[in-house]
Motif scaffolding. Structure first.
Motif, mmCIF file in Angstrom:
data_model
loop_
_atom_site.group_PDB
_atom_site.id
_atom_site.type_symbol
_atom_site.label_atom_id
_atom_site.label_comp_id
_atom_site.label_asym_id
_atom_site.label_seq_id
_atom_site.Cartn_x
_atom_site.Cartn_y
_atom_site.Cartn_z
ATOM 1 N N VAL A 1 39.877 39.078 23.769
ATOM 2 C CA VAL A 1 38.676 38.804 24.591
ATOM 3 C C VAL A 1 38.265 37.359 24.342
ATOM 4 O O VAL A 1 37.820 37.027 23.261
ATOM 5 N N ALA A 2 38.374 36.541 25.377
ATOM 6 C CA ALA A 2 38.015 35.127 25.251
ATOM 7 C C ALA A 2 36.810 34.808 26.130
ATOM 8 O O ALA A 2 36.775 35.173 27.302
ATOM 9 N N ASN A 3 35.827 34.145 25.554
ATOM 10 C CA ASN A 3 34.625 33.727 26.289
ATOM 11 C C ASN A 3 33.941 34.875 27.017
ATOM 12 O O ASN A 3 33.480 34.717 28.142
ATOM 13 N N ASP A 4 33.881 36.036 26.397
ATOM 14 C CA ASP A 4 33.244 37.231 26.973
ATOM 15 C C ASP A 4 33.878 37.662 28.291
ATOM 16 O O ASP A 4 33.251 38.314 29.108
ATOM 17 N N ARG A 5 35.128 37.322 28.485
ATOM 18 C CA ARG A 5 35.828 37.717 29.697
ATOM 19 C C ARG A 5 36.660 38.966 29.425
ATOM 20 O O ARG A 5 37.265 39.099 28.372
ATOM 21 N N TYR A 6 36.658 39.836 30.389
ATOM 22 C CA TYR A 6 37.398 41.095 30.288
ATOM 23 C C TYR A 6 38.378 41.156 31.448
ATOM 24 O O TYR A 6 38.032 40.849 32.586
ATOM 25 N N LEU B 1 41.862 41.587 37.558
ATOM 26 C CA LEU B 1 40.478 41.214 37.791
ATOM 27 C C LEU B 1 39.934 40.660 36.481
ATOM 28 O O LEU B 1 40.150 41.265 35.427
ATOM 29 N N ILE B 2 39.299 39.498 36.549
ATOM 30 C CA ILE B 2 38.658 38.911 35.384
ATOM 31 C C ILE B 2 37.156 38.990 35.600
ATOM 32 O O ILE B 2 36.648 38.546 36.636
ATOM 33 N N ALA B 3 36.472 39.568 34.635
ATOM 34 C CA ALA B 3 35.019 39.692 34.716
ATOM 35 C C ALA B 3 34.386 39.088 33.477
ATOM 36 O O ALA B 3 34.884 39.251 32.368
ATOM 37 N N LEU B 4 33.286 38.403 33.679
ATOM 38 C CA LEU B 4 32.447 37.933 32.588
ATOM 39 C C LEU B 4 31.342 38.966 32.453
ATOM 40 O O LEU B 4 30.602 39.210 33.414
ATOM 41 N N ILE B 5 31.256 39.612 31.302
ATOM 42 C CA ILE B 5 30.268 40.668 31.104
ATOM 43 C C ILE B 5 29.248 40.198 30.079
ATOM 44 O O ILE B 5 29.598 39.837 28.957
ATOM 45 N N ILE B 6 27.996 40.196 30.496
ATOM 46 C CA ILE B 6 26.893 39.859 29.603
ATOM 47 C C ILE B 6 26.071 41.131 29.433
ATOM 48 O O ILE B 6 25.270 41.501 30.298
ATOM 49 N N PHE B 7 26.313 41.816 28.329
ATOM 50 C CA PHE B 7 25.711 43.126 28.121
ATOM 51 C C PHE B 7 24.200 43.063 27.973
ATOM 52 O O PHE B 7 23.494 43.965 28.417
ATOM 53 N N LYS B 8 23.678 42.007 27.357
ATOM 54 C CA LYS B 8 22.231 41.913 27.131
ATOM 55 C C LYS B 8 21.432 41.966 28.426
ATOM 56 O O LYS B 8 20.326 42.487 28.449
ATOM 57 N N VAL B 9 21.969 41.381 29.468
ATOM 58 C CA VAL B 9 21.259 41.369 30.751
ATOM 59 C C VAL B 9 21.906 42.305 31.773
ATOM 60 O O VAL B 9 21.583 42.251 32.950
#
Length: 77
Positions: free
Chosen positions: A27-32, A43-51
């Motif tokens: 997992v690099a730079n919060d990308r999944y 599919l590349i997703a940036l996931i920000i769980f806090k928001v």
């Protein structure tokens, strides 16, 4: 593709977090990275769980994915 604006809830957050803790190099730079249709598409997703937000950064063929650096892909407005 049709999208509705609303609140996103990730049910498997613990599973993703556990995996990221176990395999930090995956997992690099919060990308999944998600494999779609037997690995034909990515599919590349940036996931920000806090928001509770998922940014779709890339979707394309596996061949197109191989030409990019997933950790560097930026969100396009």
């Amino acid at each position: 593709m049709h999208c509705k604006t609303g609140t996103m809830v990730v049910i498997s957050k613990a599973v993703l977090k556990e995996f990221a803790d176990k395999y930090p190099d995956a997992v690099a730079n919060d990308r999944y990275i998600f494999d779609i249709k037997g690995n034909q598409y990515r599919l590349i997703a940036l996931i920000i769980f806090k928001v509770r937000t998922v940014f779709i950064l890339f979707i394309g063929t596996h061949k197109e994915y191989d030409k990019i650096d997933a950790s560097e892909v930026q969100f396009k407005k």
